[in-house]
Design an enzyme around this catalytic site. Structure first.
Site, PDB file in Angstrom:
ATOM      1  N   GLU A 118      -6.818   4.232   8.324  1.00  0.00           N
ATOM      2  CA  GLU A 118      -6.570   5.667   8.096  1.00  0.00           C
ATOM      3  C   GLU A 118      -7.813   6.335   7.516  1.00  0.00           C
ATOM      4  O   GLU A 118      -8.103   7.496   7.816  1.00  0.00           O
ATOM      5  CB  GLU A 118      -5.343   5.847   7.179  1.00  0.00           C
ATOM      6  CG  GLU A 118      -4.060   5.564   7.948  1.00  0.00           C
ATOM      7  CD  GLU A 118      -2.904   5.052   7.097  1.00  0.00           C
ATOM      8  OE1 GLU A 118      -2.972   5.137   5.863  1.00  0.00           O
ATOM      9  OE2 GLU A 118      -1.924   4.554   7.696  1.00  0.00           O
ATOM     10  N   GLY A 135       2.364   1.732  10.999  1.00  0.00           N
ATOM     11  CA  GLY A 135       3.261   2.885  10.902  1.00  0.00           C
ATOM     12  C   GLY A 135       4.049   3.189  12.160  1.00  0.00           C
ATOM     13  O   GLY A 135       4.677   4.242  12.259  1.00  0.00           O
ATOM     14  N   GLU A 154      -5.346  -5.833  10.887  1.00  0.00           N
ATOM     15  CA  GLU A 154      -4.355  -4.764  11.062  1.00  0.00           C
ATOM     16  C   GLU A 154      -4.607  -4.035  12.375  1.00  0.00           C
ATOM     17  O   GLU A 154      -5.408  -3.095  12.416  1.00  0.00           O
ATOM     18  CB  GLU A 154      -4.508  -3.736   9.932  1.00  0.00           C
ATOM     19  CG  GLU A 154      -4.137  -4.247   8.582  1.00  0.00           C
ATOM     20  CD  GLU A 154      -3.602  -3.109   7.716  1.00  0.00           C
ATOM     21  OE1 GLU A 154      -2.454  -3.209   7.289  1.00  0.00           O
ATOM     22  OE2 GLU A 154      -4.328  -2.124   7.508  1.00  0.00           O
ATOM     23  N   ASN A 178       0.844  -1.192   0.000  1.00  0.00           N
ATOM     24  CA  ASN A 178       0.000   0.000   0.000  1.00  0.00           C
ATOM     25  C   ASN A 178       0.887   1.253   0.000  1.00  0.00           C
ATOM     26  O   ASN A 178       1.527   1.562   0.997  1.00  0.00           O
ATOM     27  CB  ASN A 178      -0.887  -0.031   1.255  1.00  0.00           C
ATOM     28  CG  ASN A 178      -1.773   1.182   1.387  1.00  0.00           C
ATOM     29  OD1 ASN A 178      -1.925   1.963   0.440  1.00  0.00           O
ATOM     30  ND2 ASN A 178      -2.371   1.348   2.563  1.00  0.00           N
ATOM     31  N   TRP A 179       0.900   1.949  -1.129  1.00  0.00           N
ATOM     32  CA  TRP A 179       1.751   3.146  -1.239  1.00  0.00           C
ATOM     33  C   TRP A 179       1.159   4.344  -0.489  1.00  0.00           C
ATOM     34  O   TRP A 179       1.829   5.375  -0.346  1.00  0.00           O
ATOM     35  CB  TRP A 179       1.932   3.529  -2.715  1.00  0.00           C
ATOM     36  CG  TRP A 179       2.780   2.579  -3.502  1.00  0.00           C
ATOM     37  CD1 TRP A 179       3.359   1.416  -3.063  1.00  0.00           C
ATOM     38  CD2 TRP A 179       3.145   2.700  -4.889  1.00  0.00           C
ATOM     39  NE1 TRP A 179       4.050   0.814  -4.093  1.00  0.00           N
ATOM     40  CE2 TRP A 179       3.945   1.583  -5.225  1.00  0.00           C
ATOM     41  CE3 TRP A 179       2.875   3.644  -5.886  1.00  0.00           C
ATOM     42  CZ2 TRP A 179       4.467   1.385  -6.502  1.00  0.00           C
ATOM     43  CZ3 TRP A 179       3.402   3.449  -7.152  1.00  0.00           C
ATOM     44  CH2 TRP A 179       4.194   2.328  -7.455  1.00  0.00           C
ATOM     45  N   LYS A 180      -0.099   4.232  -0.093  1.00  0.00           N
ATOM     46  CA  LYS A 180      -0.795   5.362   0.556  1.00  0.00           C
ATOM     47  C   LYS A 180      -0.683   6.612  -0.336  1.00  0.00           C
ATOM     48  O   LYS A 180      -0.752   6.480  -1.554  1.00  0.00           O
ATOM     49  CB  LYS A 180      -0.247   5.586   1.964  1.00  0.00           C
ATOM     50  CG  LYS A 180      -0.218   4.270   2.761  1.00  0.00           C
ATOM     51  CD  LYS A 180      -0.030   4.443   4.226  1.00  0.00           C
ATOM     52  CE  LYS A 180       0.023   3.066   4.901  1.00  0.00           C
ATOM     53  NZ  LYS A 180      -0.011   3.114   6.324  1.00  0.00           N
ATOM     54  N   GLY A 232       2.810  -1.376   4.385  1.00  0.00           N
ATOM     55  CA  GLY A 232       2.579   0.046   4.153  1.00  0.00           C
ATOM     56  C   GLY A 232       3.876   0.784   3.894  1.00  0.00           C
ATOM     57  O   GLY A 232       4.427   0.756   2.787  1.00  0.00           O
ATOM     58  N   GLY A 233       4.410   1.431   4.923  1.00  0.00           N
ATOM     59  CA  GLY A 233       5.597   2.283   4.805  1.00  0.00           C
ATOM     60  C   GLY A 233       6.758   1.627   4.055  1.00  0.00           C
ATOM     61  O   GLY A 233       7.430   2.275   3.241  1.00  0.00           O
ATOM     62  N   SER A 244       3.455  -2.627  10.316  1.00  0.00           N
ATOM     63  CA  SER A 244       4.915  -2.616  10.492  1.00  0.00           C
ATOM     64  C   SER A 244       5.600  -3.889   9.981  1.00  0.00           C
ATOM     65  O   SER A 244       6.555  -4.374  10.591  1.00  0.00           O
ATOM     66  CB  SER A 244       5.276  -2.352  11.963  1.00  0.00           C
ATOM     67  OG  SER A 244       4.871  -1.051  12.326  1.00  0.00           O
ATOM     68  N   HIS A 256      -9.621   0.773   5.315  1.00  0.00           N
ATOM     69  CA  HIS A 256      -8.313   0.961   5.974  1.00  0.00           C
ATOM     70  C   HIS A 256      -8.496   1.881   7.180  1.00  0.00           C
ATOM     71  O   HIS A 256      -9.272   2.843   7.122  1.00  0.00           O
ATOM     72  CB  HIS A 256      -7.303   1.557   4.987  1.00  0.00           C
ATOM     73  CG  HIS A 256      -5.909   1.516   5.508  1.00  0.00           C
ATOM     74  ND1 HIS A 256      -5.453   2.420   6.434  1.00  0.00           N
ATOM     75  CD2 HIS A 256      -4.879   0.662   5.265  1.00  0.00           C
ATOM     76  CE1 HIS A 256      -4.190   2.124   6.741  1.00  0.00           C
ATOM     77  NE2 HIS A 256      -3.816   1.062   6.042  1.00  0.00           N
TER      78      HIS A 256
HETATM   79  P1  PGA Z   1       2.710  -0.003   7.836  1.00  0.00           P
HETATM   80  O1  PGA Z   1       1.239   0.199   7.248  1.00  0.00           O
HETATM   81  O2  PGA Z   1       3.276  -1.212   7.134  1.00  0.00           O
HETATM   82  O3  PGA Z   1       3.421   1.257   7.503  1.00  0.00           O
HETATM   83  O4  PGA Z   1       2.570  -0.252   9.285  1.00  0.00           O
HETATM   84  C1  PGA Z   1       0.388  -0.877   7.104  1.00  0.00           C
HETATM   85  C2  PGA Z   1      -0.901  -0.398   6.521  1.00  0.00           C
HETATM   86  O5  PGA Z   1      -1.168   0.788   6.470  1.00  0.00           O
HETATM   87  O6  PGA Z   1      -1.701  -1.202   6.084  1.00  0.00           O
END
Ligand code: PGA
Length: 254
Positions: free
Chosen positions: A98, A179, A173, A8-10, A236-237, A215, A96
């Site tokens: 976020e 993050g 998650e 996930n590039w966000k 994610g990150g 993470s 998600h």
């Molecule tokens: P992260 O994000 O790997 O940066 O913890 C995971 C996600 O947003 O699904």
């Protein structure tokens, strides 16, 4: 079963040029027996261009980071499932944390998106998970919270044709792991994933793939996906770090 690794590039990167470059790092080692499904989720604005690159390279699938539940019409700023399918996008992340947090997406909205995606043959990656305050209350509270999310997010699932339900994927998650650089302990993630799987079987008679997210990096991914019950990971990150991408793809294909 093949593992699914979703990147996930966000809201990254800032230009199409960078997005095209980043995508090149996701190429899988050439082998006939593909052991892993690689799914990349760029921002909407890059999907069109990247889909033409991806179509040349059967080893990478594209996903959207969200969808809207209506098919078309006066919904300013929204993107429909058909628009995505017509670009060759096969997956979408829905719910998600976020979006739940910053965009105030409710379980009711998420449920509409899940149903709209499944109805039109999209692979829906539904995200669920508890925050730190709930985790501190103990495993019973965590299970109750996730059960409640699933009950709401998957309401009216029986209205979907049975053959389309195989497209449902769930990602566990925990919000406190996203993050933060502090992943869940693999055995705790495993316990929750087993719980989610058995709940979905007993409640909807459905065998579903469940991934872990929060993470994940090249150092820890194996600790999660070594378990048969953990069907993959949502990254994610780390999905923006080129050296990490190659390692994760390599580790999860071996
Ligand atoms: P992260 O994000 O790997 O940066 O913890 C995971 C996600 O947003 O699904």
């Amino acid at each position: 079963m093949n593992k699914i690794i979703i990147f996930n590039w966000k809201m990254n990167p800032s230009s199409l040029k960078e997005a095209k470059k980043l995508l090149t790092y996701y190429k899988q080692p050439t082998t006939n027996d593909k052991k892993v499904e690689i799914v990349v989720c760029p921002p909407f604005v890059y999907l069109s261009e990247l889909s033409s690159v991806v179509s040349l390279r059967s080893s990478v699938n594209l996903a959207a980071q969200d969808i809207f539940w209506e098919e078309k019409g006066a919904y300013t700023g929204e993107i429909s499932v058909k628009m995505l399918k017509n670009l060759g996008v096969e997956y979408a992340i829905i719910g998600h944390s976020e979006r739940r947090q910053y965009l105030k997406e409710t379980d009711e909205m998420i449920n509409k998106k899940v149903l709209a995606g499944l109805k039109d043959n999209l692979k829906v990656v539904l995200c669920v998970g508890e925050n730190l305050a709930i985790r501190k209350l103990g495993i019973k509270a965590v299970k109750n919270f996730v059960r409640n999310q699933l009950e709401k997010d998957l309401e009216k699932l029986s209205s979907i044709k049975h053959q389309l339900l195989k497209n449902l994927i769930i990602t566990y998650e925990p919000i406190w792991a996203i993050g933060t650089g502090i992943p869940a302990r693999p055995e705790d993630a495993l316990a929750m994933i087993k719980f989610i799987k058995s709940l979905v079987v007993s409640r909807w008679s459905l065998v579903v793939s469940v991934l872990y997210g929060g993470s994940v990096n090249s150092q820890n991914i194996k600790d999660f996906i070594k378990y048969n019950e953990i069907d993959g990971a949502l990254v994610g990150g780390t999905s923006l770090k080129t050296a990490e991408i190659k390692n994760i793809v390599k580790i999860s294909s071996s």
